[in-house]
Enzyme design. Structure first.
Site, mmCIF file in Angstrom:
data_model
loop_
_atom_site.group_PDB
_atom_site.id
_atom_site.type_symbol
_atom_site.label_atom_id
_atom_site.label_comp_id
_atom_site.label_asym_id
_atom_site.label_seq_id
_atom_site.Cartn_x
_atom_site.Cartn_y
_atom_site.Cartn_z
ATOM 1 N N ASP A 1 0.803 -1.230 0.000
ATOM 2 C CA ASP A 1 0.000 0.000 0.000
ATOM 3 C C ASP A 1 0.834 1.278 0.000
ATOM 4 O O ASP A 1 0.386 2.327 0.443
ATOM 5 C CB ASP A 1 -0.959 0.005 1.198
ATOM 6 C CG ASP A 1 -0.229 0.135 2.515
ATOM 7 O OD1 ASP A 1 0.966 -0.211 2.569
ATOM 8 O OD2 ASP A 1 -0.848 0.582 3.493
ATOM 9 N N GLU A 2 2.029 1.196 -0.512
ATOM 10 C CA GLU A 2 2.906 2.356 -0.449
ATOM 11 C C GLU A 2 3.903 2.314 -1.612
ATOM 12 O O GLU A 2 4.407 1.248 -1.933
ATOM 13 C CB GLU A 2 3.698 2.289 0.864
ATOM 14 C CG GLU A 2 4.056 3.607 1.455
ATOM 15 C CD GLU A 2 4.659 3.436 2.849
ATOM 16 O OE1 GLU A 2 4.935 4.457 3.458
ATOM 17 O OE2 GLU A 2 4.852 2.298 3.302
#
Lengths: 377, 351
Positions: free
Chosen positions: B95-96
């Site tokens: 998620d990054e």
């Protein structure tokens, strides 16, 4: 200033010229293209981003000489937006503080931009020079450009190196330190001045020059210690040379290899294509296993599973292969290397799983690509 | 992404909205919190905390098992939005990601405008919020992305970088984990401003080679490029057998020894992963992989071995002769940045 020119031709040239206008510059004047209407019924368009500049001359009916600057972005948009018919004319007129562009039923009034601060563009026109067929230049660039480094910090690897040691043919070399491509192409004439035999030209410039073309047959180049100019018919592209030192590439060209494989180019390309979708998911890694008469390509990813493709060799491989020999590559490097080869018989030469591999066409020395493997762990 | 796993759960199960949600094993188990919603964070719960402890802090928290497929799907959408702007995307975890938008496809001048657009698009496409950090290097961008969470963004310009770093708590620095943080605090280094008082040599003397990094960070120097090839996505070990085998017990023994080697390798790099992959190559060279995603990052040999044993039982190994076994760990969490980079070998040029 007042001139009339063929709209289609003007649009094409303007857009080409706009490419070297600098839209991100701290000097807003560089966002423009300069148009100069001369006394010889020619107009000249110029732009520069201080590293690279373009100068294009074209026929026009000049009724009043003059010079103006026009935003590359706005100009391109205007020229491509007006409905155009190939043989229609376009008129540029400066009246007071306004540039009037007229074509058919369209009319644009643009405030005149002061061009005083625009740097002078002086193409190199004397000193060392060479002449090369445009097709040769284009082919050389096509063969080596994928190996040019995209890392903007690696100044000396961002270019295509032209080695002029032979007066009949030049070597074009590029490397990003993971792979290297070499192409030799013949040249038409060479006249070298004070001993400078090699130049390093930004890869993007070479790509732009090679992309010009349609009806260009040959390219004349002049260069000094700082700049090089390419003359292609009515177009002159001038670029700064990269002053950083290109590595001594010859030392990574292996003199001897242990294993040599003979392959069919289209089979090889198809095999790569088969495992490509999976390889792409895992940093483009493809693992190659070897046996006497075949090559097995394996790609695996935790998400997509395993892809495996077997390919028969054209001939039995020569040299000794350890049982279970494996070597891993970036699949993109392999496919770039083979796509530059024209014939269908490829030679793939290896040393071991941690040393450089060579890909070339059998019985030809004018092109090769050297690729470093990915470490197996 | 903001509280990614928990946010996906809240989105897909509206009854969880506004409630403290914990993704991870139930409190009775020996699990840890994989992710938690902002409502749960108010109780002091954070990821990697034992589930039992989280339960004590907030007994009304709702524990959910999590749905990896949904996270992967959201990740796919987000990634494709990134690629509308640049291909220079370096994923850090599910998620990054880092993006280098110096040159971007729509030719937008300001990175902050791009960040706003991306966050809007993400919200429109996934109903999830994201936060962004915008700066001139990776370290500052990463720290800035945590500054205005959730659903916010922070810009650190060259002009305000020094002040930003000065005020930064030491635990927020690149590569400063719990142990180093303690050591720093013992030296009186509480903030970036304190760290800046030390010279490169002093920091190197105290912390070894990594001291040089700390010096650079404190002074806003970080020229690591955003590189799509940088991050190793999995770490694995495999073993080719001397002869093909069919005995399951023997395979277990081999897998156990591979798991031990793998544990060493993972610990050496200080990473844990959420996915365990088993690779089996049969005597006819056909290979298969089986994988399982878990909610507690693993790195210890016993857990890895248990999972692989389960995976092996789902294959035809034993019925068919096996010639190679391998285990790898992927979907890393934790200290992802320290993963060994660039396994691609390079020419050793001389000039």
């Amino acid at each position: 200033m007042n001139f009339t020119a063929l709209k289609d031709e003007l649009r094409k040239n303007f857009q080409l010229c706009s490419k070297t206008a600098d839209t991100k510059s701290l000097q807003p004047i560089l966002e423009n293209v300069i148009i100069k209407a001369g006394d010889d019924n020619n107009i000249t368009m110029m732009s520069t981003n201080t590293e690279v500049s373009t100068m294009i001359t074209m026929k026009a009916d000049v009724s009043e000489q003059g010079i103006t600057a026009i935003s590359a972005k706005i100009g391109s948009e205007i020229l491509s937006s007006i409905s155009w018919n190939k043989d229609e004319n376009i008129e540029f007129i400066i009246k007071d503080d306004t540039l009037l562009i007229k074509s058919g039923d369209s009319k644009f009034n643009i405030p005149v931009i002061n061009y005083d601060a625009y740097p002078e563009i002086i193409p190199v026109s004397e000193g060392s020079s060479f002449k090369i067929g445009f097709a040769n230049l284009k082919n050389a660039v096509r063969c080596v450009k994928s190996a040019v480094s995209k890392d903007f910090l690696k100044e000396n690897l961002k270019g295509i190196y032209i080695e002029m040691e032979d007066e009949n043919s030049f070597n074009f070399v590029a490397t990003d330190s993971r792979r290297l491509s070499f192409k030799r192409e013949s040249v038409k004439s060479v006249a070298l001045g004070d001993g400078k035999k090699n130049v390093l030209i930004p890869g993007t410039v070479m790509d732009d020059v090679a992309g010009i073309g349609e009806d260009v047959e040959e390219v004349m180049c002049f260069f000094d210690n700082k700049n090089i100019s390419f003359y292609l018919n009515n177009i002159v592209i001038t670029s700064s040379l990269i002053e950083a030192q290109f590595p001594n590439y010859k030392m990574v060209v292996p003199e001897e290899t242990k294993i040599s494989l003979k392959l069919d180019r289209s089979l090889f390309i198809n095999s790569l294509k088969a495992v490509m979708p999976v390889a792409r998911l895992e940093n483009n890694c493809v693992e190659i296993a070897l046996s006497k008469d075949c090559m097995i390509f394996n790609a695996s990813s935790p998400d997509a599973g395993v892809a495996s493709q077997k390919m028969h060799l054209t001939d039995e491989l020569t040299g000794e292969v350890e049982p279970d020999f494996r070597i891993k590559f970036n699949i993109k490097y392999l496919s770039d290397a083979v796509s530059s080869i024209e014939g269908n018989e490829i030679e793939f030469k290896l040393i071991d799983s941690v040393s450089q591999a060579v890909i070339k066409e059998i019985d030809r020395t004018d092109y090769f690509s050297i690729i470093m493997p990915i470490k197996l762990y | 992404m903001d509280a990614f796993f928990a946010a996906v759960e809240q989105r897909d199960r509206p009854e969880l909205k506004g409630k403290p949600v914990i993704v991870g094993g139930p409190p009775g188990s020996r699990s840890v919190v994989a992710a938690c919603s902002y409502e749960a964070r108010k109780y002091g719960i954070h990821s990697a905390m034992p589930s039992g402890y989280a339960y004590k802090l907030c007994p009304k928290a709702i524990f959910v098992k999590g749905n990896f497929k949904a996270y992967k799907e959201a990740n796919g959408i987000i990634t494709s939005i990134f690629h509308e702007y640049t291909d220079l995307v370096e994923p850090l975890s599910i998620d990054e990601a880092y993006m280098d938008v110096t040159e971007n496809i729509p030719k937008i001048e300001y990175a902050s405008v791009i960040a706003i657009e991306i966050r809007k698009k993400i919200f429109k496409a996934t109903d999830l919020t994201a936060s962004a950090g915008i700066s001139f290097n990776k370290f500052l961008a990463k720290v800035a992305s945590d500054y205005n969470k959730p659903d916010g963004q922070t810009v650190v310009t060259p002009e305000n970088a020094a002040r930003f770093i000065d005020n930064l708590k030491i635990g927020k620095f690149y590569g400063v984990g719990k142990v180093t943080e303690k050591k720093m605090k013992a030296l009186g280094i509480m903030t970036g401003a304190d760290l800046k008082q030390f010279s490169r040599e002093e920091l190197k003397k105290i912390f070894g080679k990594v001291g040089g990094y700390y010096y650079d960070m404190a002074n806003g120097i970080d020229d690591r490029p955003v590189n799509t090839n940088r991050i190793r996505k999995s770490i694995g070990k495999e073993h080719t057998l001397n002869e093909d085998i069919t005995d399951i017990d023997e395979m277990h023994e081999i897998l156990h020894s591979i798991a031990l080697k793998l544990e060493k390798s993972l610990n050496g790099k200080n990473v844990k992963g959420l996915t365990v992959n088993l690779k089996v190559k049969f005597d006819d060279f056909e290979s298969i992989t089986r994988s399982i995603s878990v909610f507690e990052p693993v790195s210890d040999a016993e857990t890895i071995f248990e999972h692989t044993k389960g995976l092996l039982s789902k294959t035809v190994a034993g019925k068919r002769k096996v010639r190679l076994l391998g285990i790898s760990i992927s979907n890393f969490t934790g200290n992802v940045e320290f993963i060994e980079i660039d396994e691609q070998l390079k020419f050793k040029f001389q000039y």
